[in-house]
Design an enzyme around this catalytic site. Structure first.
Site, PDB file in Angstrom:
ATOM      1  N   ALA A  16      58.224  41.658  34.924  1.00 48.00           N
ATOM      2  CA  ALA A  16      58.332  40.245  35.280  1.00 48.00           C
ATOM      3  C   ALA A  16      56.972  39.559  35.326  1.00 48.00           C
ATOM      4  CB  ALA A  16      59.038  40.093  36.625  1.00 48.00           C
ATOM      5  N   GLY A  17      55.870  40.314  35.167  1.00 43.60           N
ATOM      6  CA  GLY A  17      54.545  39.710  35.126  1.00 43.60           C
ATOM      7  C   GLY A  17      54.132  39.067  36.431  1.00 43.60           C
TER       8      GLY A  17
ATOM      9  N   ARG B  31      54.665  42.375  46.491  1.00 48.15           N
ATOM     10  CA  ARG B  31      54.284  43.625  47.129  1.00 48.15           C
ATOM     11  C   ARG B  31      54.192  43.499  48.652  1.00 48.15           C
ATOM     12  NH1 ARG B  31      50.704  47.776  43.992  1.00 48.15           N
ATOM     13  NH2 ARG B  31      52.252  48.990  45.164  1.00 48.15           N
TER      14      ARG B  31
ATOM     15  N   GLU C 162      44.796  46.838  50.369  1.00 48.00           N
ATOM     16  CA  GLU C 162      45.587  47.404  49.275  1.00 48.00           C
ATOM     17  C   GLU C 162      45.420  48.919  49.166  1.00 48.00           C
ATOM     18  OE1 GLU C 162      46.571  45.176  46.004  1.00 48.00           O
ATOM     19  OE2 GLU C 162      46.910  43.485  47.339  1.00 48.00           O
TER      20      GLU C 162
ATOM     21  N   HIS D 297      41.634  46.391  41.323  1.00 47.86           N
ATOM     22  CA  HIS D 297      41.325  47.384  42.354  1.00 47.86           C
ATOM     23  C   HIS D 297      40.102  48.185  41.916  1.00 47.86           C
ATOM     24  CE1 HIS D 297      45.845  47.241  43.371  1.00 47.86           C
ATOM     25  NE2 HIS D 297      45.199  46.609  44.315  1.00 47.86           N
TER      26      HIS D 297
ATOM     27  N   CYS E  81      46.849  55.138  39.692  1.00 45.04           N
ATOM     28  CA  CYS E  81      47.680  54.201  40.449  1.00 45.04           C
ATOM     29  C   CYS E  81      48.943  54.876  40.974  1.00 45.04           C
ATOM     30  CB  CYS E  81      48.094  53.020  39.570  1.00 45.04           C
ATOM     31  SG  CYS E  81      46.785  51.827  39.246  1.00 45.04           S
TER      32      CYS E  81
END
Length: 414
Positions: A19-20, A125, A158, A226, A343
């Site tokens: 979904a970007g 998120r 994060e 990140h 990740c």
């Protein structure tokens, strides 16, 4: 206790879609609207986990979250695009963002501390942390662990994607490095300096062995959302891009003062540009120490297939440096949404006997998981159909089958 590094990979969930949603993540933006393949994605992730087991590395698993997140939608009081896409996000598969972990030798009370990341910068998120907290409190219920709630907003955190640990051994005190950022090139910085400081404080870390380092705005603007997109550490080795850190000279000097035997493998920008490093996820690799003491990089096949990066890697292992082996894995479905091998995993240094065995893997359990995925995970998802009732029913049924298989339905069913 025999402390070992356990990689807890996220099983790619049945709602895996493109979904970007991740601003600043170039791969996510580039593939927005494309057809995803959740079944293939989960099988690719399981194959990577099986490969780690074959290398002699302990392997754990974290589970997909309930999708759509009905509780969050009810609390939000709205259900329409883009909120429906946010509620269906499978981004919890990237467990490097699940929490920050400090092993017992580094903490004041001698326990392994985990602080769940709040992930507040991205709406899709921001609602992950309650289910992550539930899973971690089950997996690490032993008194050897302390599992903390997230740092409060507006301080974005994060997790382990912005944290590194270097040290001579798992059972010896190490140096913990927290990397924070500022906005770059119109992209948000996701790790707040004060959030990192709060995590270090609650973990009871020695201030003399804790470093706070700024990521360069150039890296963020290039798409390194990140730190683990431009640097990775293991043992006494730091593998990093030349443009990863704002004051690298001071950072390197601190590392050498605290760890005289540290090995800094810096890749010059003249050899590998930030653009090429990010496109191939050269640094979003798992840097691991194999049972024989040899260090290896577990890399996406994209790094091997890129002419410049592939040539550099061949030279790297042919030299006299600490990294002696390259292992390439196919995680193309994850890569297309902006997440490489690093990740997909959360590193926890612990005695495996203190971890709930339902979250640990062996060959037989991977066989069962692969069978379940082949039977129940959707083959494809078009982001335009995320609210299709039939798709939603399939996703809910797939996760329910997973929880039943792992005997976790009582604790994790919503």
């Amino acid at each position: 206790m025999a402390l070992r590094e356990i990689n807890f990979d996220g099983l790619v969930g049945p709602s895996h879609n493109y979904a970007g949603l991740s601003v600043g993540n170039l791969a996510s933006a580039r593939n927005a609207g494309a057809l995803s393949h959740p079944r293939a994605a989960a099988l690719q992730g399981l194959a990577k986990m099986r490969g780690n087991l074959a290398l002699g590395l302990p392997q754990g698993l974290l589970l997909p979250h309930p999708r759509p997140n009905a509780r969050w939608l009810d609390a939000l009081g709205v259900n329409h695009s883009p909120v429906d896409a946010w509620a269906m996000s499978a981004a919890a598969m990237w467990t490097a963002n699940a929490a920050t972990v400090s092993p017992a030798p580094d903490t004041a009370d001698g326990r392994c501390h985990l602080t769940v990341a709040n992930l507040m910068t991205m709406p899709h998120r921001s609602h992950e942390w309650p289910n992550t907290l539930r899973q971690l409190r089950i997996a690490f219920a032993h008194p050897a662990f302390a599992v903390h709630k997230p740092v409060l907003p507006p301080l974005g955190d994060e997790g382990a994607a912005n944290h590194m640990r270097l040290g001579p051994a798992h059972d010896a005190p190490g140096v913990e490095v927290f990397v924070f950022g500022r906005s770059g090139g119109g992209f948000p910085a996701r790790q707040h300096a004060v959030a990192s400081q709060a995590v270090a404080f609650r973990h009871g870390l020695d201030p003399q062995r804790t470093l706070f380092v700024e990521q360069t705005p150039e890296a963020i603007s290039a798409g390194a959302f990140h730190n683990d997109v431009v640097a990775v550490a293991d043992g006494l080795t730091l593998f990093t891009h030349e443009q990863a850190f704002s004051d690298k000279d001071a950072f390197y000097a601190d590392l050498r003062r605290l760890l005289p035997d540290v090995r800094i493998v810096e890749v010059p920008a003249s050899r590998i540009s930030l653009a090429d490093a990010i496109a191939t996820y050269l640094f979003n690799a798992q840097l691991v120490t194999l049972p024989g003491g040899e260090q290896a990089l577990i890399l996406p096949v994209e790094a091997r297939d890129h002419a410049t990066v592939g040539r550099y890697l061949a030279e790297l292992v042919a030299g006299n440096g600490p990294i002696r082996r390259l292992i390439f894995v196919d995680v193309r479905q994850s890569m297309a949404n902006g997440g490489g091998p690093a990740c997909l995993r959360l590193r926890v240094v612990a005695d495996p006997d203190t971890v709930d065995p339902r979250f640990l893997l062996d060959e037989a359990k991977i066989d069962r998981l692969e069978g379940l995925v082949r039977q129940t995970w959707p083959e494809t998802i078009d982001p335009a159909t995320l609210t299709d009732p039939a798709l939603v029913a399939d996703i809910l049924a797939a996760r329910a089958g997973l929880l039943a298989m792992l005997d976790l339905a009582a604790e994790l069913s919503d």
